[in-house]
Design a protein around this motif. Structure first.
Motif, PDB file in Angstrom:
ATOM      1  N   GLY A 162       0.798  -1.221   0.000  1.00 20.29           N
ATOM      2  CA  GLY A 162       0.000   0.000   0.000  1.00 20.29           C
ATOM      3  C   GLY A 162       0.828   1.266   0.000  1.00 20.29           C
ATOM      4  N   GLY A 163       2.135   1.127  -0.211  1.00 23.50           N
ATOM      5  CA  GLY A 163       2.987   2.304  -0.382  1.00 23.50           C
ATOM      6  C   GLY A 163       3.654   2.838   0.858  1.00 23.50           C
ATOM      7  N   LYS A 164       3.128   2.519   2.060  1.00 22.79           N
ATOM      8  CA  LYS A 164       3.766   3.036   3.268  1.00 22.79           C
ATOM      9  C   LYS A 164       3.533   2.090   4.440  1.00 22.79           C
ATOM     10  N   TYR A 165       4.425   2.220   5.438  1.00 24.20           N
ATOM     11  CA  TYR A 165       4.316   1.354   6.615  1.00 24.20           C
ATOM     12  C   TYR A 165       5.079   1.956   7.785  1.00 24.20           C
ATOM     13  N   GLU A 166       4.857   1.385   8.962  1.00 21.02           N
ATOM     14  CA  GLU A 166       5.591   1.752  10.165  1.00 21.02           C
ATOM     15  C   GLU A 166       6.319   0.534  10.694  1.00 21.02           C
ATOM     16  N   HIS A 167       7.536   0.751  11.159  1.00 22.76           N
ATOM     17  CA  HIS A 167       8.341  -0.352  11.687  1.00 22.76           C
ATOM     18  C   HIS A 167       9.341   0.215  12.683  1.00 22.76           C
ATOM     19  N   MET A 170       9.467   3.921  13.254  1.00 19.34           N
ATOM     20  CA  MET A 170       9.847   4.762  12.126  1.00 19.34           C
ATOM     21  C   MET A 170       8.809   4.622  11.023  1.00 19.34           C
ATOM     22  N   LYS A 171       8.602   5.688  10.243  1.00 15.73           N
ATOM     23  CA  LYS A 171       7.643   5.675   9.157  1.00 15.73           C
ATOM     24  C   LYS A 171       8.353   5.668   7.804  1.00 15.73           C
ATOM     25  N   TYR A 172       7.839   4.852   6.902  1.00 15.47           N
ATOM     26  CA  TYR A 172       8.403   4.715   5.566  1.00 15.47           C
ATOM     27  C   TYR A 172       7.285   4.887   4.547  1.00 15.47           C
ATOM     28  N   ASP A 173       7.619   5.416   3.379  1.00 17.58           N
ATOM     29  CA  ASP A 173       6.619   5.537   2.324  1.00 17.58           C
ATOM     30  C   ASP A 173       7.289   5.356   0.968  1.00 17.58           C
ATOM     31  N   GLY A 174       6.520   5.606  -0.068  1.00 20.48           N
ATOM     32  CA  GLY A 174       7.077   5.496  -1.413  1.00 20.48           C
ATOM     33  C   GLY A 174       7.429   4.086  -1.834  1.00 20.48           C
ATOM     34  N   VAL A 175       6.848   3.073  -1.152  1.00 21.49           N
ATOM     35  CA  VAL A 175       7.132   1.688  -1.537  1.00 21.49           C
ATOM     36  C   VAL A 175       6.531   1.443  -2.920  1.00 21.49           C
ATOM     37  N   LYS A 176       7.371   1.119  -3.867  1.00 20.15           N
ATOM     38  CA  LYS A 176       6.920   0.980  -5.256  1.00 20.15           C
ATOM     39  C   LYS A 176       7.783  -0.035  -5.987  1.00 20.15           C
ATOM     40  N   ALA A 187      14.091 -12.306  -9.712  1.00 21.41           N
ATOM     41  CA  ALA A 187      14.538 -11.077  -9.053  1.00 21.41           C
ATOM     42  C   ALA A 187      13.359 -10.162  -8.726  1.00 21.41           C
ATOM     43  N   VAL A 188      13.559  -9.321  -7.726  1.00 20.38           N
ATOM     44  CA  VAL A 188      12.580  -8.323  -7.310  1.00 20.38           C
ATOM     45  C   VAL A 188      13.311  -7.000  -7.114  1.00 20.38           C
ATOM     46  N   SER A 189      12.750  -5.920  -7.613  1.00 21.77           N
ATOM     47  CA  SER A 189      13.329  -4.592  -7.394  1.00 21.77           C
ATOM     48  C   SER A 189      12.223  -3.642  -6.943  1.00 21.77           C
ATOM     49  N   TYR A 190      12.573  -2.735  -6.034  1.00 17.64           N
ATOM     50  CA  TYR A 190      11.604  -1.760  -5.549  1.00 17.64           C
ATOM     51  C   TYR A 190      12.327  -0.596  -4.894  1.00 17.64           C
TER      52      TYR A 190
END
Length: 246
Positions: A162-167, A170-176, A187-190
């Motif tokens: 969904g593009g963002k998460y907390e861990h 800390m908060k992260y976004d822009g997961v694409k 392979a996987v790239s993001y």
């Protein structure tokens, strides 16, 4: 590790994962036997010392040392041993749960845990180089079925996060998802971005499976974030050396 971490410990772990210390100062170069930097936290130290048992089909730590890229393998790059406290399997929950595999890979962690791991911190070399990309590359040894599961879970996590998460507070976004290189078995790239002390910084990640071993690489560009790119030549050299060694 299920215990709650303090804010200071969380910050130390993130700094270690991003490689700020390694990027900001020189090291002894390619030797994997050089002195390690002090552990950033007791939690990291405990994790680094956690014993791992090599299983059938999984490369041992000694075997990884023979096949990991290093000095002379790729022209134009400097390789330094990656400290144990920069490769962590924290097993701490991410929110939402769909982002767990992405959150784990930020620290080069996997579920199930790798039987052995070894890493390099990689920077462009040469007095005329203007490339500011800083790459961390880690080999993660698994049984093949586990390696397939890990990369499959990571692919799904990138797609459904969904593009963002907390861990770890800390908060992260822009997961694409990004186009993955056609190398290895799969392979996987993001990309993923984090806000660290007010500075938003993107990190580009590529994970390649070669048999039962995962080649995980993450790249940051401290000076020109818009030019962040995982170096394809380093990934290709690592896969070639891994295949030759196997």
């Amino acid at each position: 590790m299920k215990a709650t971490l303090s804010r200071g410990a969380v910050s130390a772990l993130v700094v270690a994962a991003l490689g700020f210390t390694a990027a900001g100062c020189g090291g002894k170069g390619d030797s994997a036997e050089g002195k390690e930097r002090p552990s950033p936290s007791k939690a990291a130290a405990a994790q680094a010392d956690k014993p791992k048992k090599a299983a059938a089909g999984a490369l041992s730590a000694a075997q990884l040392a023979e096949v990991i890229v290093g000095k002379g393998d790729v022209a134009g790059y400097k390789f330094e041993a990656k400290a144990k406290d920069e490769i962590l399997n924290l097993n701490m929950p991410a929110k939402p749960e769909a982002c767990q595999a992405v959150a784990d890979m930020f620290f080069f962690g996997t579920q199930p845990e790798a039987k052995a791991s070894l890493g390099r911190n990689i920077t462009p070399a040469g007095k005329d180089s203007t490339d500011a990309n800083y790459t961390s590359l880690v080999l993660l040894s698994h049984e093949q079925a586990d390696a397939e599961k890990v990369i499959g879970d990571l692919r799904t996590s990138v797609e459904k996060c969904g593009g963002k998460y907390e861990h770890l507070e800390m908060k992260y976004d822009g997961v694409k998802a990004l186009p993955a290189p056609e190398v290895g078995d799969e392979a996987v790239s993001y990309r993923v971005s984090g806000d660290f002390d007010g500075d938003k910084m993107p990190m580009f990640v590529t994970v390649v499976r070669s048999g039962s071993t995962l080649v995980a690489a993450s790249t940051l560009n401290y000076l020109e974030p818009e030019k962040t790119e995982v170096p394809a030549e380093v990934i290709e050299a690592q896969l070639a050396k891994l295949k030759k060694g196997a």
